[in-house]
Scaffold this motif. Structure first.
Motif, mmCIF file in Angstrom:
data_model
loop_
_atom_site.group_PDB
_atom_site.id
_atom_site.type_symbol
_atom_site.label_atom_id
_atom_site.label_comp_id
_atom_site.label_asym_id
_atom_site.label_seq_id
_atom_site.Cartn_x
_atom_site.Cartn_y
_atom_site.Cartn_z
ATOM 1 N N GLN A 120 48.446 34.848 30.862
ATOM 2 C CA GLN A 120 47.019 34.666 30.633
ATOM 3 C C GLN A 120 46.446 35.752 29.726
ATOM 4 O OE1 GLN A 120 45.765 35.219 34.654
ATOM 5 N NE2 GLN A 120 45.592 37.409 34.382
ATOM 6 N N ARG A 152 41.029 33.461 28.361
ATOM 7 C CA ARG A 152 39.670 33.799 28.773
ATOM 8 C C ARG A 152 39.040 34.861 27.877
ATOM 9 N NH1 ARG A 152 42.216 33.849 34.103
ATOM 10 N NH2 ARG A 152 41.719 31.886 35.138
ATOM 11 N N ARG A 159 36.690 42.391 36.853
ATOM 12 C CA ARG A 159 36.828 42.726 35.439
ATOM 13 C C ARG A 159 37.363 44.143 35.259
ATOM 14 N NH1 ARG A 159 33.995 41.325 30.545
ATOM 15 N NH2 ARG A 159 33.875 39.295 31.489
ATOM 16 N N ASP A 214 43.319 34.080 40.603
ATOM 17 C CA ASP A 214 43.372 33.284 39.382
ATOM 18 C C ASP A 214 43.183 34.175 38.159
ATOM 19 O OD1 ASP A 214 43.503 30.897 37.948
ATOM 20 O OD2 ASP A 214 41.319 30.861 37.763
ATOM 21 N N ILE A 215 42.310 35.167 38.287
ATOM 22 C CA ILE A 215 42.035 36.046 37.152
ATOM 23 C C ILE A 215 43.062 37.173 37.063
ATOM 24 C CG2 ILE A 215 40.344 37.611 36.122
ATOM 25 C CD1 ILE A 215 38.185 35.920 37.520
ATOM 26 N N LEU A 216 43.412 37.757 38.195
ATOM 27 C CA LEU A 216 44.271 38.945 38.139
ATOM 28 C C LEU A 216 45.754 38.615 38.268
ATOM 29 C CD1 LEU A 216 42.194 41.497 40.252
ATOM 30 C CD2 LEU A 216 42.296 41.256 37.780
ATOM 31 N N SER A 217 46.072 37.490 38.865
ATOM 32 C CA SER A 217 47.459 37.098 39.172
ATOM 33 C C SER A 217 48.365 38.292 39.482
ATOM 34 C CB SER A 217 48.067 36.222 38.076
ATOM 35 O OG SER A 217 47.851 36.762 36.815
ATOM 36 N N LEU A 218 48.139 38.842 40.659
ATOM 37 C CA LEU A 218 48.877 40.009 41.132
ATOM 38 C C LEU A 218 49.449 39.709 42.506
ATOM 39 C CD1 LEU A 218 46.784 43.254 40.689
ATOM 40 C CD2 LEU A 218 48.795 42.554 39.465
ATOM 41 N N ALA A 270 49.542 49.285 32.503
ATOM 42 C CA ALA A 270 50.680 48.693 31.790
ATOM 43 C C ALA A 270 50.977 49.407 30.479
ATOM 44 C CB ALA A 270 50.421 47.217 31.534
ATOM 45 N N SER A 271 49.998 50.185 29.961
ATOM 46 C CA SER A 271 50.240 50.765 28.644
ATOM 47 C C SER A 271 50.164 52.282 28.588
ATOM 48 C CB SER A 271 49.240 50.175 27.640
ATOM 49 O OG SER A 271 47.918 50.386 28.098
ATOM 50 N N LEU A 300 44.404 47.433 35.089
ATOM 51 C CA LEU A 300 45.771 46.918 35.037
ATOM 52 C C LEU A 300 46.332 47.038 33.628
ATOM 53 C CD1 LEU A 300 45.239 43.883 37.380
ATOM 54 C CD2 LEU A 300 46.931 45.676 37.736
ATOM 55 N N GLY A 301 45.459 46.789 32.642
ATOM 56 C CA GLY A 301 45.882 46.944 31.251
ATOM 57 C C GLY A 301 46.275 48.381 30.957
ATOM 58 N N GLN A 354 42.539 45.228 26.416
ATOM 59 C CA GLN A 354 43.731 45.331 25.571
ATOM 60 C C GLN A 354 43.519 44.549 24.288
ATOM 61 O OE1 GLN A 354 46.840 44.071 28.399
ATOM 62 N NE2 GLN A 354 47.662 46.133 28.229
ATOM 63 N N ARG A 374 45.421 42.091 29.469
ATOM 64 C CA ARG A 374 44.328 42.480 30.349
ATOM 65 C C ARG A 374 43.070 42.838 29.560
ATOM 66 N NH1 ARG A 374 45.711 40.852 35.372
ATOM 67 N NH2 ARG A 374 47.789 41.519 35.938
ATOM 68 N N SER A 375 41.969 42.822 30.307
ATOM 69 C CA SER A 375 40.678 43.209 29.748
ATOM 70 C C SER A 375 40.795 44.556 29.039
ATOM 71 C CB SER A 375 39.687 43.299 30.899
ATOM 72 O OG SER A 375 38.451 43.746 30.453
ATOM 73 N N ASP A 378 40.965 44.433 36.147
ATOM 74 C CA ASP A 378 41.781 43.864 35.078
ATOM 75 C C ASP A 378 41.983 44.901 33.970
ATOM 76 O OD1 ASP A 378 43.013 41.331 34.178
ATOM 77 O OD2 ASP A 378 41.688 41.639 32.476
ATOM 78 N N ARG A 379 40.895 45.594 33.640
ATOM 79 C CA ARG A 379 40.955 46.644 32.628
ATOM 80 C C ARG A 379 41.930 47.738 33.066
ATOM 81 N NH1 ARG A 379 41.127 49.243 28.633
ATOM 82 N NH2 ARG A 379 39.562 50.524 27.641
ATOM 83 N N GLU A 437 52.472 46.727 40.639
ATOM 84 C CA GLU A 437 51.035 46.608 40.887
ATOM 85 C C GLU A 437 50.758 45.695 42.082
ATOM 86 O OE1 GLU A 437 50.302 46.581 36.058
ATOM 87 O OE2 GLU A 437 50.518 44.730 37.190
#
Lengths: 269, 241
Positions: B161, B181, A150, A200-204, A160-161, A156-157, B147, B144-145, A153-154, A175
């Motif tokens: 996703q 999700r 989790r 599956d969750i991160l698809s990296l 990206a920004s 990665l967001g 965002q 992403r989480s 994932d945060r 990445e």
């Protein structure tokens, strides 16, 4: 111009510093001039893992504040002359890092080095934001458990920004996923997320899987980057990671439960 | 001072003509009785004089009780000016109204959205530029989480996703072609006709027009399958597609 790599995760204790040490050493061993910077100001660790803690005179913050020149603060590794370490300050906090200061240090380093590895602190506060801001590539270190996934994932967001590349509308940061402390045995028992679950969750793009290994703790304790322990599974896995990062096609290892060899079975190894 | 970009330029541009959209307050005229209107208007404006000071004002004739009534535009303009308003033009009305308005220095405006078309457009408008729906947004990267993506006044299409802890919102519909999700909220301004479409429902929360359902209350048979989510008689329906 150097390529700037940030090693990041969001969550703490997943192996960022171990990874930074191993990858920077691996790149240097391949002949690239590499600098590794500890961004964890206030909680410096990288110098310990690199085994140079007794040679620290000046640090990253001194350089940013103009109290020391870059070449005074850079510590040359004793095992590989292509590798230099810029340690974090133990006595300051992360507010000592300024965006301009970090940008200037990275800019200066870029002239002399091929790769700059930024060891990010945990969290998403100032230190972590500055560690990733100037990056070209990001290695997202993740443990196979839900909270780490989790947090990655945060992160990665944020990559990206909030990076310079994102702000300037340039090509986004590349990445890579690095799964650490992986235990095929525990995956089989259902105690741990599998590579597929995480993907599956991160698809990296998967840069590698580092198995859970005693060698990592031993290496940290003795101040030797684990990649130098060529006999260990973790050391080999990091070597593969470096080769993959440099564009070689290397099959992934340490993902499946290894079948015990005949010897292993005979001697219960 | 001339607006020159470079001093060496002999011929420098002094203006540009662009088309743009401006929001104007609209004075919706219900009666042609300017005197009566004058006193009511003064009262209204005295309640918020700063708000209206020097405000441009369009005069809308669509809602006149007697659409045929003659209107004294000259005195109407005077009344508005006395109230510190700047009348700019009229919307609607007949040919005679438009001529009279022009004589009083007002232009003819067209309302962007005609709410009560008293004058149905007789001639079908000429083929215009294909209507471009600028409000909708297509996201190709994973959301992403942490965002948040909000599309005001349009639809949101996510090709990838939506991670747990991410939030996607739109005033219109939401389409998600990867796994959903995180949270998805369609029709957030209260449009109850909006829907959410997704390929793989694993959402933490889904909502249409403020009617929401959390993950715990989503039936297991609907998880991981393509669904649409919409409102029917005030209740949120999640239906396999």
């Amino acid at each position: 111009m150097a390529r700037i790599i940030v090693v990041t995760s969001g969550k703490g204790g997943v192996g960022k510093t171990t990874t930074s040490a191993a990858i920077s050493m691996g790149l240097a061993l391949k002949g690239y001039r590499t600098a590794v910077i500890d961004f964890d100001v206030g909680l410096r660790n990288l110098d310990l893992i690199m085994g140079c803690e007794r040679r620290v005179v000046y640090d990253f913050v001194n350089v940013i504040n103009g109290e020391a020149a870059l070449n005074q603060a850079l510590i040359k590794d004793k095992r590989c002359d292509k590798l230099f370490i810029l340690p974090a300050s133990q006595t300051r906090d992360k507010d000592s890092l300024t965006s301009e200061g970090v940008g200037k240090v990275l800019g200066d380093l870029s002239k002399d080095f091929d790769y700059i590895v930024c060891d990010s602190p945990a969290g998403i506060e100032r230190g972590a934001m500055l560690a990733m801001y100037y990056a070209d590539d990001a290695i997202v270190v993740t443990n196979p458990e839900v909270s780490s996934v989790r947090d990655s994932d945060r992160m990665l967001g944020i990559l990206a920004s909030k990076s310079r590349r994102a702000e300037r509308g340039e090509e986004p940061i590349k990445e890579y996923l690095l799964l650490t402390r992986y235990s095929p045995h525990r995956v089989k028992l259902g105690e741990m997320l599998s590579v597929e679950d995480v993907q599956d969750i991160l698809s990296l793009h998967l840069l590698g899987v580092i198995p859970e290994s005693k060698a990592v703790l031993n290496a940290s304790n003795s101040g030797v980057p684990v990649i130098l322990d060529e006999k260990s599974d973790a050391g080999q896995a990091f070597s593969d990671v470096v080769r993959r990062y440099l564009g070689e096609d290397v099959t992934h290892r340490f993902i499946e439960l290894e079948k015990k060899s005949l010897f292993g079975r005979l001697f219960g190894g | 001072m001339p607006a020159t970009h470079s001093e060496s330029a002999e011929f420098s541009q002094t203006f540009e003509i662009k088309s743009g959209v401006v929001n104007l307050p609209i004075l919706r005229l219900l009666t042609a009785d300017v005197e009566k209107l004058s006193s009511q208007l003064r009262l209204k404006i005295s309640q918020a004089p700063d708000f209206f000071r020097h405000a441009p004002m369009a005069i809308d004739l669509h809602n006149l009780v007697d659409p045929n009534a003659e209107i004294d535009f000259a005195s109407l303009v005077r009344v508005l000016r006395n109230c510190d308003l700047v009348p700019v033009g009229i919307c609607g009305g007949f040919e005679k109204h438009q001529q009279a308005a022009q004589a009083a220095g007002l232009s003819s405006l067209t309302l962007a959205r005609q709410e009560s078309p008293q004058q149905p457009q007789a001639t079908p408008s000429k083929p215009k530029v294909p209507p471009e729906d600028v409000h909708s947004r297509i996201i190709e990267q994973p959301v992403r989480s942490g965002q948040r993506i909000y599309v005001p006044g349009g639809d949101l299409v996510v090709m990838s996703q939506v991670s747990p802890g991410a939030e996607i919102m739109a005033d219109g519909n939401i389409h998600v072609y990867g796994s959903l999700r995180g949270r998805a909220l369609a029709g957030v301004q209260g449009n109850l006709g909006c829907r959410i479409f997704c390929q793989d429902l694993q959402a933490e929360l889904v909502s249409v027009g403020g009617h929401y359902r959390i993950s715990e209350n989503i039936d297991d048979s609907l998880r991981g399958v393509p669904v649409q989510i919409f409102l029917l008689d005030q209740s949120l329906i999640i239906e396999r597609i």
